[in-house]
Design a protein around this motif. Structure first.
Motif, PDB file in Angstrom:
ATOM      1  N   LEU B  51       0.839  -1.201   0.000  1.00  0.00           N
ATOM      2  CA  LEU B  51       0.000   0.000   0.000  1.00  0.00           C
ATOM      3  C   LEU B  51       0.870   1.246   0.000  1.00  0.00           C
ATOM      4  O   LEU B  51       1.960   1.269   0.575  1.00  0.00           O
ATOM      5  CB  LEU B  51      -0.918   0.010   1.234  1.00  0.00           C
ATOM      6  CG  LEU B  51      -1.925  -1.139   1.295  1.00  0.00           C
ATOM      7  CD1 LEU B  51      -2.695  -1.095   2.616  1.00  0.00           C
ATOM      8  CD2 LEU B  51      -2.887  -1.082   0.109  1.00  0.00           C
ATOM      9  N   HIS B  52       0.354   2.271  -0.651  1.00  0.00           N
ATOM     10  CA  HIS B  52       1.034   3.560  -0.685  1.00  0.00           C
ATOM     11  C   HIS B  52       0.169   4.565   0.081  1.00  0.00           C
ATOM     12  O   HIS B  52      -0.954   4.844  -0.329  1.00  0.00           O
ATOM     13  CB  HIS B  52       1.254   4.006  -2.126  1.00  0.00           C
ATOM     14  CG  HIS B  52       2.205   5.143  -2.219  1.00  0.00           C
ATOM     15  ND1 HIS B  52       3.481   5.023  -2.701  1.00  0.00           N
ATOM     16  CD2 HIS B  52       2.092   6.436  -1.825  1.00  0.00           C
ATOM     17  CE1 HIS B  52       4.108   6.181  -2.625  1.00  0.00           C
ATOM     18  NE2 HIS B  52       3.275   7.058  -2.096  1.00  0.00           N
ATOM     19  N   ILE B  53       0.702   5.073   1.181  1.00  0.00           N
ATOM     20  CA  ILE B  53      -0.078   5.951   2.063  1.00  0.00           C
ATOM     21  C   ILE B  53       0.287   7.402   1.782  1.00  0.00           C
ATOM     22  O   ILE B  53       1.458   7.765   1.782  1.00  0.00           O
ATOM     23  CB  ILE B  53       0.234   5.633   3.548  1.00  0.00           C
ATOM     24  CG1 ILE B  53      -0.003   4.159   3.844  1.00  0.00           C
ATOM     25  CG2 ILE B  53      -0.589   6.528   4.479  1.00  0.00           C
ATOM     26  CD1 ILE B  53      -1.387   3.677   3.509  1.00  0.00           C
ATOM     27  N   ASN B  54      -0.746   8.214   1.530  1.00  0.00           N
ATOM     28  CA  ASN B  54      -0.559   9.657   1.427  1.00  0.00           C
ATOM     29  C   ASN B  54      -1.306  10.286   2.597  1.00  0.00           C
ATOM     30  O   ASN B  54      -2.529  10.414   2.562  1.00  0.00           O
ATOM     31  CB  ASN B  54      -1.093  10.160   0.083  1.00  0.00           C
ATOM     32  CG  ASN B  54      -0.843  11.650  -0.104  1.00  0.00           C
ATOM     33  OD1 ASN B  54      -0.649  12.383   0.878  1.00  0.00           O
ATOM     34  ND2 ASN B  54      -0.851  12.100  -1.341  1.00  0.00           N
ATOM     35  N   ALA B  55      -0.569  10.639   3.640  1.00  0.00           N
ATOM     36  CA  ALA B  55      -1.174  11.202   4.852  1.00  0.00           C
ATOM     37  C   ALA B  55      -0.681  12.631   4.998  1.00  0.00           C
ATOM     38  O   ALA B  55       0.519  12.881   4.878  1.00  0.00           O
ATOM     39  CB  ALA B  55      -0.781  10.382   6.077  1.00  0.00           C
ATOM     40  N   SER B  56      -1.593  13.565   5.257  1.00  0.00           N
ATOM     41  CA  SER B  56      -1.134  14.952   5.366  1.00  0.00           C
ATOM     42  C   SER B  56      -0.130  15.092   6.507  1.00  0.00           C
ATOM     43  O   SER B  56       0.788  15.900   6.413  1.00  0.00           O
ATOM     44  CB  SER B  56      -2.313  15.913   5.497  1.00  0.00           C
ATOM     45  OG  SER B  56      -3.186  15.518   6.529  1.00  0.00           O
ATOM     46  N   ALA B  57      -0.258  14.286   7.545  1.00  0.00           N
ATOM     47  CA  ALA B  57       0.784  14.257   8.599  1.00  0.00           C
ATOM     48  C   ALA B  57       0.701  12.933   9.353  1.00  0.00           C
ATOM     49  O   ALA B  57      -0.354  12.319   9.433  1.00  0.00           O
ATOM     50  CB  ALA B  57       0.635  15.423   9.567  1.00  0.00           C
ATOM     51  N   VAL B  58       1.835  12.520   9.890  1.00  0.00           N
ATOM     52  CA  VAL B  58       1.942  11.276  10.664  1.00  0.00           C
ATOM     53  C   VAL B  58       2.479  11.636  12.050  1.00  0.00           C
ATOM     54  O   VAL B  58       3.464  12.374  12.169  1.00  0.00           O
ATOM     55  CB  VAL B  58       2.874  10.272   9.951  1.00  0.00           C
ATOM     56  CG1 VAL B  58       3.128   9.055  10.831  1.00  0.00           C
ATOM     57  CG2 VAL B  58       2.276   9.858   8.602  1.00  0.00           C
ATOM     58  N   PHE B  59       1.825  11.083  13.081  1.00  0.00           N
ATOM     59  CA  PHE B  59       2.134  11.434  14.468  1.00  0.00           C
ATOM     60  C   PHE B  59       2.592  10.191  15.239  1.00  0.00           C
ATOM     61  O   PHE B  59       2.475   9.062  14.743  1.00  0.00           O
ATOM     62  CB  PHE B  59       0.888  12.055  15.114  1.00  0.00           C
ATOM     63  CG  PHE B  59       0.630  13.454  14.652  1.00  0.00           C
ATOM     64  CD1 PHE B  59       1.253  14.533  15.270  1.00  0.00           C
ATOM     65  CD2 PHE B  59      -0.209  13.704  13.575  1.00  0.00           C
ATOM     66  CE1 PHE B  59       1.032  15.834  14.830  1.00  0.00           C
ATOM     67  CE2 PHE B  59      -0.430  14.997  13.132  1.00  0.00           C
ATOM     68  CZ  PHE B  59       0.195  16.058  13.762  1.00  0.00           C
ATOM     69  N   PRO B  60       3.052  10.388  16.478  1.00  0.00           N
ATOM     70  CA  PRO B  60       3.480   9.230  17.277  1.00  0.00           C
ATOM     71  C   PRO B  60       2.400   8.152  17.395  1.00  0.00           C
ATOM     72  O   PRO B  60       2.714   6.955  17.414  1.00  0.00           O
ATOM     73  CB  PRO B  60       3.807   9.863  18.641  1.00  0.00           C
ATOM     74  CG  PRO B  60       4.262  11.250  18.297  1.00  0.00           C
ATOM     75  CD  PRO B  60       3.406  11.665  17.133  1.00  0.00           C
ATOM     76  N   ILE B  61       1.128   8.570  17.444  1.00  0.00           N
ATOM     77  CA  ILE B  61       0.055   7.578  17.596  1.00  0.00           C
ATOM     78  C   ILE B  61       0.032   6.574  16.443  1.00  0.00           C
ATOM     79  O   ILE B  61      -0.539   5.493  16.548  1.00  0.00           O
ATOM     80  CB  ILE B  61      -1.318   8.302  17.746  1.00  0.00           C
ATOM     81  CG1 ILE B  61      -2.357   7.345  18.343  1.00  0.00           C
ATOM     82  CG2 ILE B  61      -1.787   8.861  16.408  1.00  0.00           C
ATOM     83  CD1 ILE B  61      -3.657   8.026  18.745  1.00  0.00           C
ATOM     84  N   HIS B  62       0.642   6.939  15.338  1.00  0.00           N
ATOM     85  CA  HIS B  62       0.611   6.064  14.167  1.00  0.00           C
ATOM     86  C   HIS B  62       1.737   5.037  14.159  1.00  0.00           C
ATOM     87  O   HIS B  62       2.054   4.454  13.115  1.00  0.00           O
ATOM     88  CB  HIS B  62       0.624   6.916  12.879  1.00  0.00           C
ATOM     89  CG  HIS B  62      -0.549   7.844  12.784  1.00  0.00           C
ATOM     90  ND1 HIS B  62      -0.425   9.193  12.561  1.00  0.00           N
ATOM     91  CD2 HIS B  62      -1.880   7.622  12.917  1.00  0.00           C
ATOM     92  CE1 HIS B  62      -1.631   9.759  12.554  1.00  0.00           C
ATOM     93  NE2 HIS B  62      -2.531   8.818  12.764  1.00  0.00           N
ATOM     94  N   GLU B  63       2.306   4.770  15.316  1.00  0.00           N
ATOM     95  CA  GLU B  63       3.386   3.801  15.439  1.00  0.00           C
ATOM     96  C   GLU B  63       3.097   2.445  14.773  1.00  0.00           C
ATOM     97  O   GLU B  63       4.024   1.820  14.226  1.00  0.00           O
ATOM     98  CB  GLU B  63       3.734   3.582  16.925  1.00  0.00           C
ATOM     99  CG  GLU B  63       4.822   2.544  17.138  1.00  0.00           C
ATOM    100  CD  GLU B  63       5.424   2.583  18.543  1.00  0.00           C
ATOM    101  OE1 GLU B  63       4.856   3.261  19.422  1.00  0.00           O
ATOM    102  OE2 GLU B  63       6.478   1.947  18.735  1.00  0.00           O
ATOM    103  N   PRO B  64       1.825   1.959  14.788  1.00  0.00           N
ATOM    104  CA  PRO B  64       1.580   0.667  14.119  1.00  0.00           C
ATOM    105  C   PRO B  64       2.018   0.625  12.650  1.00  0.00           C
ATOM    106  O   PRO B  64       2.234  -0.460  12.096  1.00  0.00           O
ATOM    107  CB  PRO B  64       0.066   0.485  14.252  1.00  0.00           C
ATOM    108  CG  PRO B  64      -0.284   1.216  15.512  1.00  0.00           C
ATOM    109  CD  PRO B  64       0.633   2.418  15.529  1.00  0.00           C
ATOM    110  N   LEU B  65       2.175   1.793  12.041  1.00  0.00           N
ATOM    111  CA  LEU B  65       2.694   1.824  10.662  1.00  0.00           C
ATOM    112  C   LEU B  65       4.065   1.139  10.566  1.00  0.00           C
ATOM    113  O   LEU B  65       4.408   0.565   9.521  1.00  0.00           O
ATOM    114  CB  LEU B  65       2.843   3.279  10.194  1.00  0.00           C
ATOM    115  CG  LEU B  65       1.747   3.893   9.335  1.00  0.00           C
ATOM    116  CD1 LEU B  65       2.056   5.374   9.105  1.00  0.00           C
ATOM    117  CD2 LEU B  65       1.612   3.168   8.011  1.00  0.00           C
TER     118      LEU B  65
END
Lengths: 469, 469
Positions: B51-65
C-alpha cells in the motif's frame, strides 16, 4: 496581487476570449440579470464571433441575445430553461446548430465530467473581494444561493466574477473561493434584485388551483411517505405553493417532522422550516427575497451546489434528489404514458425547459404532477407529447381538477390511495374528459428542422424540438 | 439508498482495495487519530500488500505503521509532516522507496492536478449522515476544520467516511458533500479529541522565549505591514504564541484593525478575532478546542480547504498565502543564506516537515523565523543546513535571543528597522555568537541512502534526506 480588472472587455481579453469561445452563465438573478447582456455586449465590442453560450437558464431580459445570434456573435446555446424572445427566436430557427437542453443535474455533471467544457465562466457575484472570494448572500443585489454557478467556477478554464459590491479581502462568507476566480470586474449594478422573484411565487387564489392543491395534499397525507423524516420539493407555481401551505398545516396538526425541503426556495418553504416541518432547507436557488434572508441568517438553510442538488451517478456518488421522498411538478402537456412536456407550448414553441423536473422525478419516491386538465382551450393530455422532457416511467401521479391518475406501474400507490376518498381516474378517462371539453387537438407538424435537443440527465437525447413556422 | 457499510474491511473491499492501492488520510485528529491505524489494520486483515499511504501528517500515535512497513503491507509514504516512531523508522531505512515530503499547499495541488492520484481517501468524520454529508464541527470527536481532507475527498476515486456520530440525512452543516463520499463506516470512536491539541499551544514562560517574542513584536510594529488590513499567521510554538499575545495588545493600543488571521488556529488567534484585531479567521486546521468552539459558532471564523489556504499557481488562481502580510515560523537549523530546516534534528533524524512553512514563507511579505540561537548544545546556524525545507530567499528575518538578522536582500526592511532600537546583527555575527557558546558542529555524514525527498510547493525536489546509522 489583486484580480480587479477595469472592465468586462479587458477581463474577457485577459481570459483569452476568441472566436468560438465557450462562455457560461448562471441564472440566480433570473429576469433581473444584467451580467449576461453586459458580458456579451463587451464580447461584441471586441469583435469576436461564433460564441457558444452555456447558460443555466435564459429569461426575457436576455432579449439582446437575439440580435447577437442574428449577427453571428453567438452561434451556439446550451441551457436548462429558455423563455421569452430568445426562446421564440430559437423556435423560429435563428441558430443553425440545435440548442442543447440539459437538466439542472445533468448540466453540472457534464461540466464536471468534461462532456461540456467551459472556456470562461462568468459569475454574477452580489458580493466579492478583490481576490475573488464571493457570495450571493450579501450586498445590494443579493440573490442568496449561487448553487448553479459552482460547477462552472470549479471546472472552467478561466473565471470572471462580476460584482457591484467589492469588499475587503478575505470575505469569510464566501460560497466560491478565490482559488477558482481569475478576474474580478466591478459594475454599477449586476442586476435588479426584484427580478429574482420568479413569475409565480404566490399561492393561487383560483378555485381550480386550490382544489388541485387540496387533492395533492390529501394524496401526500394518504401516501406511505407522510411520516417523520419525509423530504419534499415543490416548484413555484401557484397550486404547488398552495400545496406546500396546506401540507404545512397537516404536518403541524399531525406532528410530522420532515427531514428537508429542497429546490428553488420560496417563502413558503422558509415558513415550513421555521415552523419546524423540516430540519433543513437545501437550496440551489432562491426564488424570493424571504428565501434570501433565510439562507443568509439561518444555519439550517444551506446553500448547495447543483451537483449536490441533482447530479446523476456516476459523476457524483449521490445527490440530494436520490433521497427525495415527494416532489410536486408542473406540466404543459402529458400523454397516456405519463410522459411530460415542459419545454414547449401547444404550438410547439419553446417556453421553458427541464430545470430540475426530470432530476427530481427520477429521484423522488412520489413524483406528482399538478396541472389543470385544460388550458386556453387545449387539453393537458395528448396521444403523444410534442416533447418528452421527463419520461413517464419516473412520474407517479397526475392531479387535475377533474380527478387524479396514478401511474399503473405504481400498484402500491393505487392500493394506498384506494381508501382516501379521492377521485381516482385512469389517465385515459382524464384524457377523454379533457377532449369532451375542448376537443382533440390536431397533431403538430413534425417537419421543421431540429432546433433543440433535449438531453436526459444521463446525457441521452430523449427529444428533438423542431422549428415552427 | 444508504451508504453505511458494516465495517472498514467491507468498505475497503467495496472501494476496490488491492495490492499497491494508494490510500489517503488527513491529520485533523492529530495525535488523537484512531482512523489511520484502524483502516490499515483492516487492510492488513484483507491481506493486501504494497500500500502507498498519502497522509497529510503522521504522528506518534501512528506507530503501528512501523510494523506494517516491516511486513510490506505499507511500502510507500507521502506526507507533509512526520514525527515519532514512524519518522525514526524511516530515517533508519525501513522503506526501500524514499518518502515524498510535500507542503500543505503542494499536497492538494498535486492531488488536484493528477500528479499524486489517490485511489481511496479515508476521511475521519466527527459527524456524518448516512449519505456522506460530513463535518468536523459537531460530535463527540469534533476537530473543527477539515481543510486538509477536502482535496482528497474531491479527487480520490473512492471516498470512505469514518464517523462515530451518524446523524439523519441531510446534515445542513456539511463541509464535505455526499457527492464525494461513496461509503460511510461507523466506529465507536474515531479519535481522542484531547489529542488534537498540538504539542505546544501555550504561551512560553521561558524568559528566552519571551524576549524573542518581544523582539518579534517590535519588529512587526516597526515594519511597513503594521497597519489596518494586515494579515497574520503564526504557528503553535510557545514563543510564536507569545508574539501573537503581545501583538494583540499593540494592535488594540494603536487601534489597528487587521484583515485576517490564518493557519492552524489556536485560542490566541481566536482571542484576537474576538477582540477585533481581525475581520476573519481562515482555518485549515484547529489546534485546540477553543478554536473548535469558535469555528462552530462564529461566522467570521471560516473553514477553508488546503487548496484555498496555500496551493500554488497555476493549480489554483490564488490562495490565501498569496495575500499574507506577516508569518511567524520556527526552525531547527538555518544557514547563512537563510535556508531553513524543519525536517530533521541535529543528527539528521526526521522529526517534522514543511507543513505550511514554505507556503507561507513564499507568500508572506514578512516571513520571520523565531528560534533560540542554541538548543541542546547545538547552534541554530550552520554553514549548511542538513535539509532545505524552506529556501532562504523566501525568509526575511531571523529573531533570536541574541539578536535579529535581516536577510540582506531586504534593504527596505533594514532601513525600516534601523530606528527601532533593536539588536540588528548580520547572520554571520549570529552564527559566530552561537559557535562561541557551543562550538562549531561537525558536518553530518552525507553517505546514507536517500530515504526522503523534499518537494517544494511547485513540485521541485529541493532536498534529499539520508538514512542515519
Amino acid at each position: 496581487m489583486d484580480k480587479v480588472i477595469n472592465s468586462l472587455k479587458e477581463a474577457l481579453k485577459a481570459a483569452g476570449i476568441r472566436n468560438g469561445s465557450r462562455l457560461s452563465f448562471h441564472h440566480h438573478m433570473r429576469n433581473g440579470d444584467y451580467v449576461l447582456n453586459a458580458t456579451l455586449a463587451a464580447a461584441d465590442e471586441l469583435g469576436v464571433k461564433d460564441l457558444h453560450i452555456n447558460a443555466s437558464a435564459v429569461f426575457p431580459i436576455h432579449e439582446p441575445l437575439v440580435d447577437l445570434m442574428h449577427r453571428g456573435v453567438v452561434t451556439g446555446l446550451d441551457c436548462n430553461y429558455l423563455s421569452g424572445p430568445v426562446a421564440q427566436a430559437i423556435s423560429h430557427g435563428i441558430l443553425e446548430r440545435p440548442v442543447t437542453f440539459r437538466t439542472h443535474g445533468g448540466r453540472p455533471a457534464d461540466i464536471a465530467s468534461g462532456q461540456s467544457p467551459i472556456d470562461i465562466a462568468i459569475v454574477a457575484a452580489p458580493t466579492c473581494d478583490n481576490m475573488g472570494n464571493l457570495t450571493g448572500k450579501l450586498g445590494p443585489s443579493q440573490c442568496g444561493s449561487l448553487g448553479y454557478a459552482m460547477a462552472d467556477a470549479q471546472y472552467a478554464d478561466k473565471v470572471i466574477a462580476v460584482t457591484d459590491n467589492l469588499m475587503p479581502h478575505p470575505l469569510p462568507e464566501f460560497s466560491i473561493p478565490e482559488t477558482q476566480v481569475d478576474y474580478v470586474v466591478v459594475m454599477d449594478k449586476i442586476g435588479d434584485p426584484k427580478g429574482i422573484v420568479s413569475g409565480t411565487t404566490q399561492i393561487t387564489r383560483d378555485p381550480v388551483g386550490l382544489l388541485m392543491a387540496q387533492y395533492a395534499t390529501s394524496l401526500i397525507e394518504a401516501s406511505p411517505y407522510f411520516k417523520n423524516g419525509m423530504s419534499f420539493q415543490t416548484g413555484a407555481g401557484g397550486a404547488s405553493l398552495a400545496t406546500a401551505s396546506f401540507l404545512k398545516e397537516r404536518m403541524l396538526a399531525q406532528n410530522i417532522k420532515g427531514s428537508y425541503g429542497m429546490g428553488g426556495i420560496t417563502s413558503y418553504m422558509v415558513d415550513m422550516l421555521e415552523a419546524g416541518c423540516f430540519e433543513a432547507l437545501v437550496d440551489v436557488q432562491c426564488f424570493d427575497l424571504d428565501a434570501v434572508r433565510s439562507i443568509r441568517t439561518n444555519p439550517k438553510h444551506r446553500e448547495v451546489s447543483a451537483l449536490h442538488y441533482a447530479a446523476p451517478q456516476p459523476v457524483v456518488a449521490s445527490s440530494l434528489v436520490d433521497s427525495l421522498d415527494i416532489v410536486i411538478l408542473g406540466a404543459t402537456e402529458m400523454d397516456r404514458n405519463f410522459n411530460v412536456n415542459v419545454h414547449t407550448d401547444s404550438q410547439g414553441v419553446i417556453m421553458g425547459g427541464s430545470g430540475g423536473h426530470s432530476d427530481t422525478a427520477a429521484g423522488a419516491k412520489l413524483a406528482m404532477i399538478i396541472a389543470p386538465l385544460t388550458r386556453a382551450r387545449m387539453p393537458l393530455i395528448l396521444d403523444q407529447v410534442n416533447c418528452i422532457s421527463t419520461p413517464g416511467n419516473t412520474i407517479d401521479v397526475l392531479v387535475t381538477q377533474y380527478g387524479i391518475a396514478i401511474n399503473p406501474k405504481r400498484d402500491d400507490l393505487i392500493k394506498a390511495f384506494s381508501n382516501a376518498k379521492l377521485p381516482l381516474r385512469s389517465i385515459e378517462e382524464l384524457q377523454a374528459k379533457a377532449e369532451s371539453i375542448v376537443g382533440k387537438p390536431k397533431l403538430l407538424p413534425n417537419t421543421g428542422r431540429v432546433v433543440g435537443e433535449v438531453r436526459y440527465r444521463n446525457g441521452d437525447i430523449i427529444s428533438e424540438l423542431r422549428a415552427v413556422e
